[in-house]
Write an enzyme that holds these catalytic residues in place. Structure first.
Site, PDB file in Angstrom:
ATOM      1  N   TYR A  99      14.962 -31.892   4.708  1.00 39.05           N
ATOM      2  CA  TYR A  99      15.062 -33.187   4.139  1.00 39.05           C
ATOM      3  C   TYR A  99      14.824 -34.440   3.988  1.00 39.05           C
ATOM      4  O   TYR A  99      14.767 -34.977   2.794  1.00 39.05           O
ATOM      5  CB  TYR A  99      16.895 -33.407   4.663  1.00 39.05           C
ATOM      6  CG  TYR A  99      17.582 -34.589   3.657  1.00 39.05           C
ATOM      7  CD1 TYR A  99      18.213 -34.372   2.445  1.00 39.05           C
ATOM      8  CD2 TYR A  99      17.189 -35.855   4.138  1.00 39.05           C
ATOM      9  CE1 TYR A  99      18.876 -34.823   1.515  1.00 39.05           C
ATOM     10  CE2 TYR A  99      18.440 -36.482   3.610  1.00 39.05           C
ATOM     11  CZ  TYR A  99      18.968 -36.397   2.593  1.00 39.05           C
ATOM     12  OH  TYR A  99      19.231 -37.450   1.642  1.00 39.05           O
ATOM     13  N   GLY A 145      30.568 -38.312  -4.851  1.00 35.99           N
ATOM     14  CA  GLY A 145      30.164 -39.536  -3.508  1.00 35.99           C
ATOM     15  C   GLY A 145      29.507 -40.364  -4.823  1.00 35.99           C
ATOM     16  O   GLY A 145      30.012 -41.103  -5.843  1.00 35.99           O
ATOM     17  N   GLY A 202      23.979 -34.868 -10.667  1.00 40.48           N
ATOM     18  CA  GLY A 202      25.170 -34.781  -8.819  1.00 40.48           C
ATOM     19  C   GLY A 202      26.186 -35.798  -9.238  1.00 40.48           C
ATOM     20  O   GLY A 202      26.767 -36.139  -8.242  1.00 40.48           O
TER      21      GLY A 202
END
Length: 306
Positions: free
Chosen positions: A176, A25, A21
């Site tokens: 989550y 961010g 990822g």
């Protein structure tokens, strides 16, 4: 501990780091800082075009950066296996694996390519499989580390081993939180198993607090006008991604880090602040929970190790 910054990252020349990822961010900040300090950084991303743009940004910030972009879809065990096979063929040793990637998808339930609930399948099971498939490559490095990215949401979550895929009364925010609890349990159980095996690999955890790249505030957005107000008000408590990434960068690079340690912000409720050692929830730290989740993950992914 005294305030820690990226200026204290030791020289990373000669080290190969994989950051999942890494295109945005916290992952992009982490990849940039590792490259800035000399590491060869593999940007493991689902969207290769986005990864290429991230690599270009890193190159602008660090002119001599050594990066490569590789496709990795953690929501597909086939993709995970292909990534691990190709990476191992090209890199005899990997020094650092930062399991940074994560998602929260609002609204109705979604599943991975293998039929897992999307949060658990991507945030934890995909990383479980990836780590296991790269364990031999990590073991060939001098001082290898695996960094798992937890969240403060794990402290309010509970695992339901009779409903790991959250099929009963599905709620995205709860799913989550469960996936981040599972991630934390995995990181601590991995440490226990590495120690028992006499491995040189270190497994550590970090969480970013409430970062502006953190996914948790988005979980409020689908709750209507009141949820949007809470989410926007929460921005007052957030810290930028550059500070949110400090705990995982510390976990990845600081000398003296021990297996099983967990790092996060030092401020109230661990929302923001300087890097400090924090505690996982009691459920996350329970060895019995670790053993039970490990068995389930092996059965679900088909990846067996330690």
């Amino acid at each position: 501990m005294a305030a820690w910054s990226t200026r204290q990252i030791p020289d990373q020349h000669g080290r190969t780091a994989v950051v999942t990822g890494a295109n945005s961010g916290l992952g992009l900040v982490t990849a940039t800082e590792l490259a800035r300090h000399g590491a060869q950084v593999v940007l493991a991303v689902r969207n290769v075009a986005a990864g290429a743009r991230a690599a270009a940004l890193i190159g602008d910030a660090v002119p001599r950066a050594r990066t490569e972009v590789r496709e990795l879809d953690l929501a597909s065990l086939s993709s995970v296996r292909t990534f691990a096979k190709e990476l191992t063929a090209d890199h005899p040793a990997v020094d650092l694996l930062v399991n940074n990637a994560g998602l929260v998808l609002l609204g109705p339930a979604h599943t991975t390519a293998d039929g897992f609930e999307l949060h658990l399948g991507t945030n934890m099971l995909g990383h479980f499989a990836l780590t296991g498939l790269l364990l031999g490559t990590l073991a060939r490095a001098d001082a290898p580390r695996v960094v798992g990215l937890s969240s403060i949401t794990h402290k309010n979550a509970r695992l339901d081993f009779d409903d790991l895929m959250s099929q009963r009364a599905y709620d995205a925010a709860r799913a989550y939180g469960r996936s981040k609890l599972a991630t934390t349990v995995f990181g601590l159980e991995l440490d226990r198993r590495l120690r028992a095996a006499g491995s040189r690999i270190t497994s550590v955890l970090a969480h970013p607090g409430l970062s502006r790249s953190n996914l948790t505030p988005r979980a409020w957005e689908h709750r209507g006008r009141a949820g949007r107000i809470v989410a926007r008000g929460g921005l007052l408590l957030t810290q930028p991604a550059e500070r949110g990434a400090l705990p995982q960068l510390f976990a990845a690079t600081a000398p003296g880090v021990r297996g099983g340690q967990f790092f996060g912000p030092s401020g109230p409720w661990e929302l923001r602040g300087d890097v400090t050692e924090v505690r996982p929830s009691a459920e996350a730290a329970a060895p019995a929970t670790g053993r039970r989740l490990w068995t389930a993950a092996e059965n679900l992914t088909g990846v067996t190790y330690l």
